[in-house]
Every structure is written in C-alpha cells, then in structure tokens.
Design a protein around this motif. Sequence first.
Motif, PDB file in Angstrom:
ATOM      1  N   THR A  16       0.824  -1.208   0.000  1.00 17.89           N
ATOM      2  CA  THR A  16       0.000   0.000   0.000  1.00 17.89           C
ATOM      3  C   THR A  16       0.851   1.248   0.000  1.00 17.89           C
ATOM      4  OG1 THR A  16      -1.722  -1.145   1.234  1.00 17.89           O
ATOM      5  CG2 THR A  16      -1.797   1.256   1.248  1.00 17.89           C
ATOM      6  N   ALA A  17       1.887   1.255   0.818  1.00 21.06           N
ATOM      7  CA  ALA A  17       2.733   2.438   0.942  1.00 21.06           C
ATOM      8  C   ALA A  17       3.456   2.734  -0.356  1.00 21.06           C
ATOM      9  CB  ALA A  17       3.752   2.245   2.074  1.00 21.06           C
ATOM     10  N   SER A  18       4.012   1.704  -0.987  1.00 15.78           N
ATOM     11  CA  SER A  18       4.775   1.943  -2.206  1.00 15.78           C
ATOM     12  C   SER A  18       3.879   2.361  -3.357  1.00 15.78           C
ATOM     13  CB  SER A  18       5.583   0.701  -2.581  1.00 15.78           C
ATOM     14  OG  SER A  18       4.747  -0.427  -2.697  1.00 15.78           O
ATOM     15  N   GLU A  19       2.625   1.868  -3.374  1.00 14.11           N
ATOM     16  CA  GLU A  19       1.686   2.295  -4.408  1.00 14.11           C
ATOM     17  C   GLU A  19       1.253   3.728  -4.178  1.00 14.11           C
ATOM     18  OE1 GLU A  19      -1.503  -0.438  -4.336  1.00 14.11           O
ATOM     19  OE2 GLU A  19      -0.323  -2.126  -5.083  1.00 14.11           O
ATOM     20  N   ALA A  20       0.959   4.075  -2.928  1.00 14.60           N
ATOM     21  CA  ALA A  20       0.450   5.422  -2.617  1.00 14.60           C
ATOM     22  C   ALA A  20       1.529   6.477  -2.693  1.00 14.60           C
ATOM     23  CB  ALA A  20      -0.166   5.428  -1.209  1.00 14.60           C
ATOM     24  N   HIS A 106       4.788  -3.204  14.343  1.00 14.33           N
ATOM     25  CA  HIS A 106       4.857  -4.286  13.354  1.00 14.33           C
ATOM     26  C   HIS A 106       5.370  -3.756  12.014  1.00 14.33           C
ATOM     27  CE1 HIS A 106       3.847  -8.014  11.334  1.00 14.33           C
ATOM     28  NE2 HIS A 106       3.122  -7.354  10.448  1.00 14.33           N
ATOM     29  N   ASN A 107       4.916  -2.561  11.626  1.00 13.06           N
ATOM     30  CA  ASN A 107       5.337  -1.996  10.345  1.00 13.06           C
ATOM     31  C   ASN A 107       6.810  -1.576  10.349  1.00 13.06           C
ATOM     32  OD1 ASN A 107       2.825  -2.383   9.188  1.00 13.06           O
ATOM     33  ND2 ASN A 107       2.065  -0.349   9.758  1.00 13.06           N
ATOM     34  N   TYR A 128       8.566   7.164   4.419  1.00 11.10           N
ATOM     35  CA  TYR A 128       7.724   8.363   4.431  1.00 11.10           C
ATOM     36  C   TYR A 128       6.290   8.024   4.830  1.00 11.10           C
ATOM     37  CZ  TYR A 128       5.029  12.303   2.573  1.00 11.10           C
ATOM     38  OH  TYR A 128       4.159  13.348   2.420  1.00 11.10           O
ATOM     39  N   GLN A 129       5.747   6.964   4.247  1.00  5.97           N
ATOM     40  CA  GLN A 129       4.380   6.556   4.590  1.00  5.97           C
ATOM     41  C   GLN A 129       4.286   6.120   6.056  1.00  5.97           C
ATOM     42  OE1 GLN A 129       1.770   6.885   2.569  1.00  5.97           O
ATOM     43  NE2 GLN A 129       3.050   7.640   0.897  1.00  5.97           N
ATOM     44  N   LEU A 130       5.320   5.435   6.518  1.00  6.09           N
ATOM     45  CA  LEU A 130       5.346   4.966   7.903  1.00  6.09           C
ATOM     46  C   LEU A 130       5.399   6.139   8.879  1.00  6.09           C
ATOM     47  CD1 LEU A 130       5.488   2.670   9.928  1.00  6.09           C
ATOM     48  CD2 LEU A 130       7.931   2.454   9.451  1.00  6.09           C
ATOM     49  N   PHE A 131       6.232   7.134   8.573  1.00  8.73           N
ATOM     50  CA  PHE A 131       6.311   8.309   9.437  1.00  8.73           C
ATOM     51  C   PHE A 131       4.986   9.088   9.402  1.00  8.73           C
ATOM     52  CE2 PHE A 131      11.165   8.542   8.473  1.00  8.73           C
ATOM     53  CZ  PHE A 131      11.356   7.367   9.194  1.00  8.73           C
ATOM     54  N   GLY A 132       4.369   9.154   8.237  1.00  8.34           N
ATOM     55  CA  GLY A 132       3.052   9.806   8.133  1.00  8.34           C
ATOM     56  C   GLY A 132       2.003   9.076   8.951  1.00  8.34           C
ATOM     57  N   GLN A 133       2.084   7.740   8.945  1.00 12.57           N
ATOM     58  CA  GLN A 133       1.165   6.942   9.758  1.00 12.57           C
ATOM     59  C   GLN A 133       1.370   7.249  11.241  1.00 12.57           C
ATOM     60  OE1 GLN A 133       1.846   2.719   9.665  1.00 12.57           O
ATOM     61  NE2 GLN A 133      -0.060   2.226  10.714  1.00 12.57           N
ATOM     62  N   ILE A 135       2.331  10.053  12.503  1.00 14.29           N
ATOM     63  CA  ILE A 135       1.687  11.353  12.754  1.00 14.29           C
ATOM     64  C   ILE A 135       0.182  11.184  12.887  1.00 14.29           C
ATOM     65  CG2 ILE A 135       1.130  13.585  11.705  1.00 14.29           C
ATOM     66  CD1 ILE A 135       3.966  13.686  10.602  1.00 14.29           C
ATOM     67  N   ASP A 136      -0.416  10.413  11.977  1.00 12.83           N
ATOM     68  CA  ASP A 136      -1.865  10.187  12.034  1.00 12.83           C
ATOM     69  C   ASP A 136      -2.277   9.544  13.353  1.00 12.83           C
ATOM     70  OD1 ASP A 136      -2.193  11.251   9.501  1.00 12.83           O
ATOM     71  OD2 ASP A 136      -2.145   9.305   8.489  1.00 12.83           O
ATOM     72  N   GLU A 137      -1.497   8.558  13.787  1.00 11.50           N
ATOM     73  CA  GLU A 137      -1.803   7.872  15.051  1.00 11.50           C
ATOM     74  C   GLU A 137      -1.694   8.832  16.230  1.00 11.50           C
ATOM     75  OE1 GLU A 137      -2.983   5.004  15.639  1.00 11.50           O
ATOM     76  OE2 GLU A 137      -2.757   3.967  13.727  1.00 11.50           O
ATOM     77  N   ARG A 138      -0.663   9.681  16.215  1.00  7.60           N
ATOM     78  CA  ARG A 138      -0.478  10.646  17.298  1.00  7.60           C
ATOM     79  C   ARG A 138      -1.637  11.638  17.349  1.00  7.60           C
ATOM     80  NH1 ARG A 138       3.502  14.230  17.537  1.00  7.60           N
ATOM     81  NH2 ARG A 138       2.947  14.391  19.713  1.00  7.60           N
ATOM     82  N   MET A 139      -2.097  12.089  16.179  1.00 12.52           N
ATOM     83  CA  MET A 139      -3.193  13.050  16.147  1.00 12.52           C
ATOM     84  C   MET A 139      -4.491  12.427  16.645  1.00 12.52           C
ATOM     85  SD  MET A 139      -2.335  15.043  12.549  1.00 12.52           S
ATOM     86  CE  MET A 139      -3.705  16.206  12.696  1.00 12.52           C
ATOM     87  N   ARG A 140      -4.741  11.177  16.261  1.00  5.18           N
ATOM     88  CA  ARG A 140      -5.941  10.492  16.759  1.00  5.18           C
ATOM     89  C   ARG A 140      -5.859  10.283  18.267  1.00  5.18           C
ATOM     90  NH1 ARG A 140      -5.843   7.700  11.688  1.00  5.18           N
ATOM     91  NH2 ARG A 140      -4.389   6.143  12.490  1.00  5.18           N
TER      92      ARG A 140
END
Length: 257
Positions: A16-20, A106-107, A128-133, A135-140
Amino acid sequence: MRYEKKLLAGASFFETASEAGANAFTANRPEETGKEHVSFSDVEKTIMNAIRKNDKAQLKEAMVKFVYLLPEQKSGDSHKKYIHRLAVLVEFMLQDSYGLTKELEHNFQNLYTNLNQISMMKAIDICYQLFGQAIDERMRSAKSRDIAFFSEYMSKALAYIDENIQDETLSLTAVAAEVYLNPGYFGRVFKNTQNISFKQYLLNLRMELAKKLIVEGRDSISAVCEKVGIPNRSYFSQVFKQHTGMLPSEYKKEHET
C-alpha cells in the motif's frame, strides 16, 4: 536490539505504501541555490521534529532533503544503512516519548526485515508513509485524550452557551473565561472535541433554535431575533437564509399548519 526480533508474516502495508507514495521524492529535487551545508544529522533532527509537531508538510520537505543528501553511487544497497538508521531513530523517539501502537511497531519491524529485498527509493517511500502513519496515530491519540480530559470542561461550556444563547455578546472569550481556560487553547480544544469551530457551533445552535421558535409560532420574527442573540433583523434574515435557503417569513409560511 528490538528491531532484530523475529517478525510475523505480512507485507500489505509495504504494498500500500509503495503504491500510494511511489517516487514521492524524485520529482521535486531541491535546487542548489545556496551553499549552506546540511548534514544527515541535521535532516534526521528535522524529520523527528516534524513528527513531534505532526507537521506532514515539514516531514515531506525534510525527506526530500534526506534523499538529496544520499551519496552519488551506482548501487542503492549502500544507502540502506542511512534509511535503516533514520527508521531506528524515529522508532526509538516514538517509543520513548509517545509510545507505539502494535500496528506501527509491526510496520517498523517489516521495514527492517524487507529492507534488503526492496529498492532504495521504495524503501524511502515506505519510510515516508510509515512516518506519516505515526503522525496520524499521534493526532488520533491526542484527540481521544482531549475528549476524555476535557469532557467536564466541555459539558460546562456547552451548558453555558445554551443558557446564554440570547446574549448577542456571547463569544469564545466569554465561554473560555467561564471554564477558566485560555481563549486560544479553548478554541482548539473545542474544535478537537466537537469537530466544529466555536463560531460555527454557536451559529448552528442559534439557527436551530430560530427554526424551532418560528415553527412554534408564538413569537414574532423580531422576538425570535432577540431570543437567539441576533437582534439585528436584517442580519438575522441574511444568516437564516444562508442556513436554510429561505427567509424567516418564507420558512414560517412553509411550516404553517
């Protein structure tokens, strides 16, 4: 070390990350307009700071610089050590300061396991996608904590708004003072917990009350204006039409029995 633990199978996150985010950092290579030296250490600190601030724009800019700093070499294999080091630094920073969800941990583990089997650019994209994830987790997580911690404050604030809705001077500052919070901070917490700005919440509440009073038919339009805290009838009619698509008089006629 923690990142050397045996992993569970599964690479859906990587797919998913590499596609996105594929090649997210190859199209915007920064211009060499200045001679200021930036080290890997500087960029690593900037990336971690961006994650701490939940700033995705700064994160992407810093990741572009990270790519730009990689030494010119024919093979990407020797670059993996830089990617591995960055991921470990970020993971430890998150673990020590905010904690990691099981999914994030896990990721990270999957990144370390698959690093030698994927291309250098795909590895950076996944980072990059992992670090963005993260951030998303921290905001939630922050939003959930705000809702839990400030539930009593919000209950008092919402009750105060209901009780004083007829007051045309009712403002965020006045409500913040009632619950003993700084206005700027209260405004952010209000939006995080109610999913709407204070100004829009108050306007919606006033319009819903106006609709109810108009349908009940016991008050004149002028009286309704006073009761909802918008005594200027012309302005009230303008706002009411924006909210309902009808003027107050039209709304009243539409709902007459």
